[in-house]
Motif scaffolding. Structure first.
Motif, PDB file in Angstrom:
ATOM      1  N   SER A   1      10.948 -11.299  -7.955  1.00  0.00           N
ATOM      2  CA  SER A   1      10.585 -11.215  -6.573  1.00  0.00           C
ATOM      3  C   SER A   1      11.927 -11.617  -5.738  1.00  0.00           C
ATOM      4  CB  SER A   1       9.577 -12.563  -6.403  1.00  0.00           C
ATOM      5  OG  SER A   1       9.328 -12.570  -4.685  1.00  0.00           O
TER       6      SER A   1
ATOM      7  N   ASP B   1       6.379   3.196  -9.284  1.00  0.00           N
ATOM      8  CA  ASP B   1       6.231   1.640  -9.018  1.00  0.00           C
ATOM      9  C   ASP B   1       7.389   0.972  -9.926  1.00  0.00           C
ATOM     10  OD1 ASP B   1       5.253   1.250 -11.625  1.00  0.00           O
ATOM     11  OD2 ASP B   1       3.166   1.712 -11.370  1.00  0.00           O
TER      12      ASP B   1
ATOM     13  N   ARG C   1      16.437 -10.008   3.100  1.00  0.00           N
ATOM     14  CA  ARG C   1      15.280  -9.990   3.964  1.00  0.00           C
ATOM     15  C   ARG C   1      14.667  -8.691   4.330  1.00  0.00           C
ATOM     16  NH1 ARG C   1      15.457 -14.072   1.821  1.00  0.00           N
ATOM     17  NH2 ARG C   1      15.845 -15.917   2.556  1.00  0.00           N
TER      18      ARG C   1
ATOM     19  N   GLY D   1      11.451   2.587   0.175  1.00  0.00           N
ATOM     20  CA  GLY D   1      11.998   1.510  -0.409  1.00  0.00           C
ATOM     21  C   GLY D   1      13.479   1.504  -0.487  1.00  0.00           C
TER      22      GLY D   1
ATOM     23  N   LEU E   1      13.405  -1.848  -4.990  1.00  0.00           N
ATOM     24  CA  LEU E   1      12.272  -2.282  -4.255  1.00  0.00           C
ATOM     25  C   LEU E   1      11.592  -1.152  -3.738  1.00  0.00           C
ATOM     26  CD1 LEU E   1      14.767  -4.636  -3.091  1.00  0.00           C
ATOM     27  CD2 LEU E   1      12.594  -5.597  -2.816  1.00  0.00           C
ATOM     28  N   LYS E   2      10.208  -1.237  -4.137  1.00  0.00           N
ATOM     29  CA  LYS E   2       9.308  -0.218  -3.502  1.00  0.00           C
ATOM     30  C   LYS E   2       8.576  -0.772  -2.152  1.00  0.00           C
ATOM     31  CE  LYS E   2       5.399   2.769  -4.665  1.00  0.00           C
ATOM     32  NZ  LYS E   2       4.402   3.058  -5.560  1.00  0.00           N
ATOM     33  N   LEU E   3       8.619  -0.233  -1.110  1.00  0.00           N
ATOM     34  CA  LEU E   3       7.873  -0.883   0.007  1.00  0.00           C
ATOM     35  C   LEU E   3       6.550  -0.227   0.526  1.00  0.00           C
ATOM     36  CD1 LEU E   3      11.006  -0.985   2.634  1.00  0.00           C
ATOM     37  CD2 LEU E   3      10.233  -2.836   0.790  1.00  0.00           C
ATOM     38  N   SER E   4       6.750   0.914  -0.054  1.00  0.00           N
ATOM     39  CA  SER E   4       5.521   1.969   0.257  1.00  0.00           C
ATOM     40  C   SER E   4       5.493   3.024  -0.649  1.00  0.00           C
ATOM     41  CB  SER E   4       5.255   2.401   1.878  1.00  0.00           C
ATOM     42  OG  SER E   4       6.344   3.425   1.957  1.00  0.00           O
TER      43      SER E   4
ATOM     44  N   GLY F   1      10.260 -11.522  -1.282  1.00  0.00           N
ATOM     45  CA  GLY F   1       8.617 -11.642  -1.198  1.00  0.00           C
ATOM     46  C   GLY F   1       8.057 -10.366  -1.845  1.00  0.00           C
ATOM     47  N   ARG F   2       9.065  -9.447  -2.440  1.00  0.00           N
ATOM     48  CA  ARG F   2       8.398  -8.333  -3.163  1.00  0.00           C
ATOM     49  C   ARG F   2       8.702  -8.156  -4.520  1.00  0.00           C
ATOM     50  NH1 ARG F   2       6.850  -4.708   1.368  1.00  0.00           N
ATOM     51  NH2 ARG F   2       7.679  -5.453   3.290  1.00  0.00           N
ATOM     52  N   ASN F   3       7.831  -7.512  -5.260  1.00  0.00           N
ATOM     53  CA  ASN F   3       8.326  -7.407  -6.690  1.00  0.00           C
ATOM     54  C   ASN F   3       9.287  -6.446  -6.731  1.00  0.00           C
ATOM     55  OD1 ASN F   3       6.478  -9.071  -7.982  1.00  0.00           O
ATOM     56  ND2 ASN F   3       4.967  -7.572  -8.436  1.00  0.00           N
ATOM     57  N   ALA F   4      10.356  -6.570  -7.486  1.00  0.00           N
ATOM     58  CA  ALA F   4      11.452  -5.710  -7.575  1.00  0.00           C
ATOM     59  C   ALA F   4      12.095  -5.565  -8.973  1.00  0.00           C
ATOM     60  CB  ALA F   4      12.874  -6.216  -6.792  1.00  0.00           C
TER      61      ALA F   4
END
Length: 147
Positions: free
Chosen positions: A92, A71, A145, A122, A115-118, A95-98
């Motif tokens: 952010s 994470d 984006r 990432g 950036l972790k997407l899943s 729109g994601r935590n990084a």
């Protein structure tokens, strides 16, 4: 007479961002060593751009079967311990935590973004530029984006 565009766009898969139009595109393999190797995790550079004083590379991060991505808090905390690190934070981006970790020396600022997407995918970015220039990276990161 038309004005030259200030920015170029990059788009591949779900990742989109803009970067200074005057920058060149380099061979992605030349930036591969900027990303730490980890067991079960691949970090494949998909774009490497820059000029004589700036470098920016983006890598797709993928966990192989049986492995999972860390994470962003864990990555930030681990990298914060590295020599030369002057800041480590969660921000952010798109729109994601990084995790955003910056190290400096007397002339250069190097920033790593994760950036972790899943659990298994990432992106990681690596930026290097002059110590005095924070605006270039901020412009790139604000344009990111993920679709």
């Amino acid at each position: 007479m038309s004005e030259e565009p200030q920015y170029k766009s990059f788009s591949e898969g779900t990742l989109n961002f803009t970067y200074p139009a005057a920058w060149e595109t380099f061979n992605p393999e030349n930036a591969q060593s900027a990303f730490t190797k980890e067991p079960g995790i691949s970090k494949d550079v998909i774009v490497y751009v820059g000029n004589s004083s700036h470098d920016f590379a983006a890598a797709k991060v993928t966990a192989r079967s049986g492995y999972y991505l860390k994470d962003v808090e864990t990555v930030k905390n681990q990298m914060a311990k590295n020599e030369g690190v002057t800041s480590a934070e969660i921000r952010s981006i798109a729109g994601r935590n990084a995790a955003v970790v910056t190290a400096t020396d007397s002339t250069t600022r190097t920033t790593f973004v994760y950036l972790k997407l899943s659990r298994t995918s990432g992106y990681a970015f690596m930026y290097e530029g002059p110590l005095s220039d924070t605006a270039t990276l901020e412009a790139i990161l604000s344009s990111v984006r993920i679709t």
